[in-house]
Design an enzyme around this catalytic site. Structure first.
Site, PDB file in Angstrom:
ATOM      1  N   THR A   1       0.812  -1.201  -0.097  1.00 34.22           N
ATOM      2  CA  THR A   1       0.028  -0.292   0.036  1.00 34.22           C
ATOM      3  C   THR A   1       0.939   1.232  -0.120  1.00 34.22           C
ATOM      4  OG1 THR A   1      -0.046   0.490   2.399  1.00 34.22           O
ATOM      5  CG2 THR A   1      -1.588  -1.203   1.558  1.00 34.22           C
ATOM      6  N   ASP A   2       0.367   2.363  -0.566  1.00 36.54           N
ATOM      7  CA  ASP A   2       0.838   3.772  -0.187  1.00 36.54           C
ATOM      8  C   ASP A   2       0.721   3.917   1.365  1.00 36.54           C
ATOM      9  OD1 ASP A   2       2.089   6.135  -0.765  1.00 36.54           O
ATOM     10  OD2 ASP A   2       0.765   6.765  -2.050  1.00 36.54           O
ATOM     11  N   CYS A   3       1.693   4.541   1.970  1.00 33.92           N
ATOM     12  CA  CYS A   3       1.473   4.724   3.546  1.00 33.92           C
ATOM     13  C   CYS A   3       0.466   5.249   3.915  1.00 33.92           C
ATOM     14  CB  CYS A   3       2.915   5.335   3.771  1.00 33.92           C
ATOM     15  SG  CYS A   3       4.348   4.625   3.252  1.00 33.92           S
TER      16      CYS A   3
END
Length: 807
Positions: A357-359
């Protein structure tokens, strides 16, 4: 004067003989290009083409000769010998080794293995010798690092490099940057900030391949550009370099991971992360719409022919990873989108890598998106959709439940471990093998910038500057160093070398006058300058590509003055228009009245409004140099002085700053095709239609310089060619070009566009790039392959159909 040829709109400035416009006719005799002879393919199939390599192999070998060898350290091996653990035997089948290791991980140890802290990665399990690992390592245009010595190379930002239209260059940079990553992973490095020995904890390298949809987007600089075919070809060539089988024992140097899947091209208002809860909140007084809660409304036609092709190319080319984006797509979070993560990329495209995932994306699904009622339901939905690794401080790990430890979490961990096995982490060291060496990328970085800078205007052959003429160097970025890099960069860079425009000209022995004063990048006032006593004026202006003073990108709209003043384009910060900062515009306007040839050099990722200067007689030349990297000043001097001829072409449209365009086109409107303005806003005396986006759809009245535009110092001539078709391979367009020669190393890139039949499906593109190549002069036979899929168009449902008629 130049004549545009219509050999399906090659987008070149060539001297041509008179003659009829060639066409590609579908459904006619064999002397034309017949799409009915071409095999059909699945929707969104990867487009193939021939590309002539012109980055000589000696560039890479030359750079590898200039290396730093440090055998003082070596990463402790997870498998010192083949019998250290059962899974250490490299002769066993991959899946068996993965399952052997996975079985040894206890249920209470599983959840931490899917929680990747951005700064610490996933934790080690010392009990079984499993090292810590970070799945989020950025490598858009060089490996990002901090306080590291030796340091990686910073190449030109991607938006510039893509303008070379040279796939062998993309591969060479990918391979060299991955070689540097492998060095830091295997050999280790010393961190000067605390004098502690450490290693690069991961080899899954993240790269942004989103479509540069809106010129105001802060992160467009990280992408190859606005065209899905170019982005697809870029990422295929990049993967070829990054995953070259040159690591220890013949494993890939590193793994490529493509971000942000999908329909991400908006930063929006500021948010702040509570690292204890893992949740974000909005900053009072600012917009509550941001990348963390945007619902990107995308119709099926746009999804199929614009937003998906680059990611399909990434997966089909064998990428080891994919990063899901923050935003929702049509009401479903990207990181909880089973139709995309499982049904499409795993089941249809054959992806067997790890989805990260993006953070904080999973936390965003709970709040602010409020997609599920509880944190536990949110985590479960993400895992069920196909997400494996969650980047962020703790949200996912804390909110897993015991019933997830079985199939859901164990499957995710297994997919992540498989990638680590594929990259050789659990292979025992090869006896007698030398430790890797750190290759230098400085020569390649300079070459990349030379090939990619774009000459937009050159009246009266102002450029190249003739020997012996003096140059007055003005503008706020004339002595730029770190501001030549863009965002996502190493600090320091390789060798501490940062060549500014001023230093580049001085190193070349030019008589440079650099008078004091002048505006800063963001100046909102201006004091007139004295006319310099020089033969040529060079103004170096543009934008900031990063703000080191505000490290948290999501706080920049609230805490960064340069973001608020519309002179920053970066993660977390979109511009609100494409106008020049006031002080810079006043300087350019004043210099244009000095009756001295003025060369405008633009450092930026996205476009600035050049509608006034394109035809202004006081501006003799315009050169866009993107963010040209640590060797940018040297490459700029090479171009200005004619050591090399500019050969780059725009990979984005340079729009006008017209008030109507900006107002009628909301940055959150994801539509590509022309239509009714969102909400039917009224401007002036009537309704303003939605003008469309990118060269494929936009109303031409808003275009100053089109995608693919770029001039050269060389004069090129074209000789009539041919078009041949066959049932399997599509069509091949061939012709010969020659350069009259100017004393520079003649090279040119050719772009082949197809304009679809007038009877095509509703919403058909105005034209589309279908092939490109780059050739070296002075004379060359050019061959461009047009794939069978090139004659397909997406309909309103997103399905592709072969279009009959004349192309």
């Amino acid at each position: 004067s130049y004549v545009r040829i219509a050999w399906p709109a090659l987008a070149l400035a060539l001297s041509l003989p008179a003659g009829p416009m060639p066409t590609l006719a579908v459904g006619q005799d064999d002397s034309a290009c017949r799409a009915e002879d071409c095999l059909s393919s699945d929707a969104g199939a990867l487009l193939q083409m021939k590309v002539q390599d012109d980055v000589a192999a000696h560039l890479v070998s030359q750079s590898k000769d200039n290396h730093v060898e440090d055998n003082a350290y070596h990463r402790p091996s997870a498998c010192p010998a083949a019998n250290s653990q059962p899974w250490c035997n490299p002769h066993l089948p991959l899946e068996r080794r993965v399952q052997m290791l996975l079985r040894e991980i206890r249920p209470n140890e599983l959840a931490p293995q899917i929680q990747n802290d951005l700064f610490g990665g996933t934790p080690a399990i010392e009990r079984i010798g499993l090292p810590a690992y970070n799945y989020i390592k950025e490598n858009d245009h060089g490996l990002i690092s901090s306080s590291q010595s030796p340091s990686p190379t910073m190449f030109p930002q991607v938006i510039l490099t893509a303008g070379s239209f040279n796939t062998s260059l993309f591969t060479a940079i990918g391979e060299l940057s991955a070689s540097q990553a492998r060095y830091f992973f295997e050999v280790g490095y010393t961190q000067s900030w605390d004098n502690q020995h450490g290693y690069l904890q991961g080899l899954l390298l993240q790269n942004n391949i989103n479509i540069f949809r809106d010129p105001r987007w802060g992160r467009g600089q990280e992408t190859p550009g606005e065209d899905p075919f170019l982005n697809a070809m870029y990422v295929a060539a990049w993967i070829k370099g990054v995953q070259a089988l040159k690591g220890p024992g013949g494993v890939p140097l590193a793994g490529m991971s493509c971000k942000h899947f999908d329909a991400y091209s908006f930063e929006g208002g500021p948010t702040e992360l509570n690292r204890t809860s893992g949740l974000r909140h909005f900053i009072p007084g600012y917009s509550t719409l941001s990348r963390h809660n945007q619902n990107a409304i995308v119709d099926q036609q746009d999804m199929s022919d614009t937003y998906l092709p680059a990611f399909e190319s990434c997966i089909v080319s064998g990428a080891k990873g994919s990063m899901c984006s923050y935003n929702q797509i049509n009401g479903v979070p990207s990181c909880g989108h089973k139709a995309l993560e499982t049904n499409l990329i795993r089941d249809k495209w054959g992806f067997d890598g790890v989805i990260v995932t993006d953070c904080d994306s999973i936390a965003d699904m709970y709040y602010p998106q409020q997609w599920k009622a509880t944190p536990q339901e949110t985590v479960r939905a993400a895992l069920e959709a196909g997400t494996d690794i969650s980047c962020g401080p703790n949200f996912t790990m804390v909110h897993t439940t015991g019933d997830m430890d079985g199939l859901l979490i164990r499957t995710a961990v297994g997919r992540a471990l498989r990638v680590r096995f594929q990259l050789g982490e659990f292979d025992p060291p090869v006896l007698g093998a030398a430790l890797p060496m750190l290759p230098s990328g400085l020569a390649l970085a300079r070459e990349a910038a030379q090939q990619s800078m774009v000459l937009l205007k050159n009246e009266a052959q102002t450029l190249p500057v003739r020997a012996g003429l003096s140059i007055a160097l003005l503008g706020p970025l004339r002595n730029a160093t770190v501001d030549m890099l863009g965002d996502y960069v190493a600090d320091p860079v390789e060798g501490g070398v940062l060549i500014s425009p001023l230093q580049g000209l001085l190193d070349a022995g030019v008589d440079v006058i650099a008078p004091p004063g002048g505006p800063e990048v963001c100046s909102d006032s201006y004091t007139k300058m004295r006319k310099p006593d020089a033969d040529v004026v060079v103004i170096v202006g543009g934008l900031y590509g990063d703000d080191k003073r505000v490290q948290d990108p999501d706080l920049r709209p609230a805490e960064s003055p340069i973001c608020q003043n519309n002179c920053l384009e970066a993660e977390g910060c979109d511009r609100y228009n494409i106008s020049w900062p006031y002080g810079q515009e006043q300087l350019i306007d004043q210099a244009a009245d000095w009756d001295i040839p003025v060369v405008l050099v633009i450092i930026s990722g996205g476009p600035l409004d050049l509608s006034k200067y394109k035809s202004h007689k006081g501006i003799s030349a315009i050169l866009w140099v993107g963010y040209p990297g640590q060797m940018g000043g040297a490459a700029l001097a090479d171009i200005l002085l004619g050591v090399v001829s500019p050969t780059g072409r725009l990979t984005q449209t340079f729009y006008s700053g017209d008030f109507v365009f900006v107002r009628a086109t909301s940055i959150t409107d994801m539509r590509m095709r022309q239509g009714v303005a969102a909400g039917g806003q009224v401007f002036y005396n009537g309704y303003v239609p939605y003008p469309g986006r990118t060269y494929r759809f936009v109303n031409a009245s808003y275009v100053v310089y089109p995608f693919g535009f770029g001039l050269s110092y060389d004069t090129w001539r074209y000789r009539k060619g041919s078009c041949r078709c066959c049932k399997v391979n599509g069509c091949e367009v061939s012709f010969r070009v020659s350069s009259a020669g100017t004393g520079t190393a003649a090279a040119i890139s050719f772009l082949l566009f197809l304009r679809p039949p007038s009877t095509s499906v509703a919403g058909a593109p105005l034209k589309e790039l279908k092939a490109f190549t780059r050739v070296q002069g002075p004379s060359n036979e050019v061959s461009l392959s047009v794939a069978p899929q090139a004659f397909q168009l997406a309909d309103g449902s997103g399905a592709f159909h072969r279009e009959m008629g004349e192309w």
